[in-house]
Scaffold this motif. Structure first.
Motif, PDB file in Angstrom:
ATOM      1  N   VAL A  21       5.495   4.281   2.477  1.00 17.38           N
ATOM      2  CA  VAL A  21       4.942   5.538   1.961  1.00 17.38           C
ATOM      3  C   VAL A  21       4.593   5.386   0.481  1.00 17.38           C
ATOM      4  O   VAL A  21       3.512   5.806   0.043  1.00 17.38           O
ATOM      5  CB  VAL A  21       5.925   6.708   2.190  1.00 17.38           C
ATOM      6  CG1 VAL A  21       5.483   7.955   1.436  1.00 17.38           C
ATOM      7  CG2 VAL A  21       6.061   6.998   3.681  1.00 17.38           C
ATOM      8  N   GLY A  22       5.473   4.769  -0.272  1.00 13.40           N
ATOM      9  CA  GLY A  22       5.205   4.555  -1.690  1.00 13.40           C
ATOM     10  C   GLY A  22       3.959   3.719  -1.920  1.00 13.40           C
ATOM     11  O   GLY A  22       3.137   4.021  -2.790  1.00 13.40           O
ATOM     12  N   LEU A  24       1.414   3.374   0.166  1.00 12.45           N
ATOM     13  CA  LEU A  24       0.246   4.165   0.554  1.00 12.45           C
ATOM     14  C   LEU A  24      -0.089   5.203  -0.514  1.00 12.45           C
ATOM     15  O   LEU A  24      -1.257   5.423  -0.825  1.00 12.45           O
ATOM     16  CB  LEU A  24       0.481   4.845   1.903  1.00 12.45           C
ATOM     17  CG  LEU A  24       0.427   3.931   3.122  1.00 12.45           C
ATOM     18  CD1 LEU A  24       0.944   4.664   4.355  1.00 12.45           C
ATOM     19  CD2 LEU A  24      -0.978   3.410   3.357  1.00 12.45           C
ATOM     20  N   GLU A  25       0.928   5.846  -1.064  1.00 12.22           N
ATOM     21  CA  GLU A  25       0.697   6.873  -2.072  1.00 12.22           C
ATOM     22  C   GLU A  25       0.153   6.299  -3.380  1.00 12.22           C
ATOM     23  O   GLU A  25      -0.534   6.996  -4.124  1.00 12.22           O
ATOM     24  CB  GLU A  25       1.977   7.654  -2.340  1.00 12.22           C
ATOM     25  CG  GLU A  25       2.343   8.596  -1.215  1.00 12.22           C
ATOM     26  CD  GLU A  25       3.636   9.357  -1.464  1.00 12.22           C
ATOM     27  OE1 GLU A  25       4.428   8.943  -2.347  1.00 12.22           O
ATOM     28  OE2 GLU A  25       3.855  10.353  -0.768  1.00 12.22           O
ATOM     29  N   SER A  26       0.449   5.034  -3.644  1.00  8.50           N
ATOM     30  CA  SER A  26      -0.006   4.426  -4.895  1.00  8.50           C
ATOM     31  C   SER A  26      -1.519   4.257  -4.929  1.00  8.50           C
ATOM     32  O   SER A  26      -2.122   4.212  -5.995  1.00  8.50           O
ATOM     33  CB  SER A  26       0.664   3.065  -5.101  1.00  8.50           C
ATOM     34  OG  SER A  26       0.089   2.078  -4.239  1.00  8.50           O
ATOM     35  N   GLY A  27      -2.125   4.137  -3.748  1.00 10.31           N
ATOM     36  CA  GLY A  27      -3.565   3.953  -3.673  1.00 10.31           C
ATOM     37  C   GLY A  27      -4.029   2.550  -4.024  1.00 10.31           C
ATOM     38  O   GLY A  27      -5.224   2.303  -4.141  1.00 10.31           O
ATOM     39  N   SER A  34      -4.089  -0.594   4.062  1.00 10.65           N
ATOM     40  CA  SER A  34      -3.624   0.787   4.243  1.00 10.65           C
ATOM     41  C   SER A  34      -3.484   1.131   5.721  1.00 10.65           C
ATOM     42  O   SER A  34      -2.513   1.778   6.125  1.00 10.65           O
ATOM     43  CB  SER A  34      -4.585   1.773   3.576  1.00 10.65           C
ATOM     44  OG  SER A  34      -4.567   1.623   2.178  1.00 10.65           O
ATOM     45  N   TYR A  38      -0.035   2.054   7.484  1.00  7.71           N
ATOM     46  CA  TYR A  38       0.103   3.313   8.205  1.00  7.71           C
ATOM     47  C   TYR A  38       0.642   3.063   9.615  1.00  7.71           C
ATOM     48  O   TYR A  38       1.546   3.769  10.079  1.00  7.71           O
ATOM     49  CB  TYR A  38      -1.236   4.042   8.272  1.00  7.71           C
ATOM     50  CG  TYR A  38      -1.137   5.361   9.001  1.00  7.71           C
ATOM     51  CD1 TYR A  38      -0.737   6.505   8.327  1.00  7.71           C
ATOM     52  CD2 TYR A  38      -1.397   5.448  10.358  1.00  7.71           C
ATOM     53  CE1 TYR A  38      -0.615   7.719   8.997  1.00  7.71           C
ATOM     54  CE2 TYR A  38      -1.274   6.651  11.037  1.00  7.71           C
ATOM     55  CZ  TYR A  38      -0.879   7.776  10.355  1.00  7.71           C
ATOM     56  OH  TYR A  38      -0.748   8.959  11.025  1.00  7.71           O
TER      57      TYR A  38
END
Length: 79
Positions: A21-22, A24-27, A34, A38
């Motif tokens: 999650v971290g 993915l959230e970082s972009g 990604s 996921y």
């Protein structure tokens, strides 16, 4: 991240899910990375859910007889 999810303990799966999650959230991940993250995250989420369901099934409530002595167990009923 290479350990088979089916072999992971709840804590391992949750820790890795948090990392996914971290990430993915970082972009910072590419589109392909990604998507892979996921998909693994979804499998980790399902594994955590399964482990929680198994733990809940093991929780038992002690039944007492009329004199207050343990008379057996009954499955835990979630509220």
């Amino acid at each position: 991240m290479d350990k088979p999810i089916e072999e992971m303990a709840f804590e391992e799966a949750l820790r890795e899910l948090e990392q996914v999650v971290g990430r993915l959230e970082s972009g910072d991940a590419s589109l392909d990375e990604s998507i892979a993250l996921y998909e693994r995250g979804d499998r980790l989420r399902r594994r955590c859910g399964e482990r929680l369901d198994q733990a809940q099934a093991r929780i038992e409530a002690i039944r007492l007889d009329a004199e207050g002595r343990p008379a057996g167990v009954k499955p835990f009923a979630a509220a």
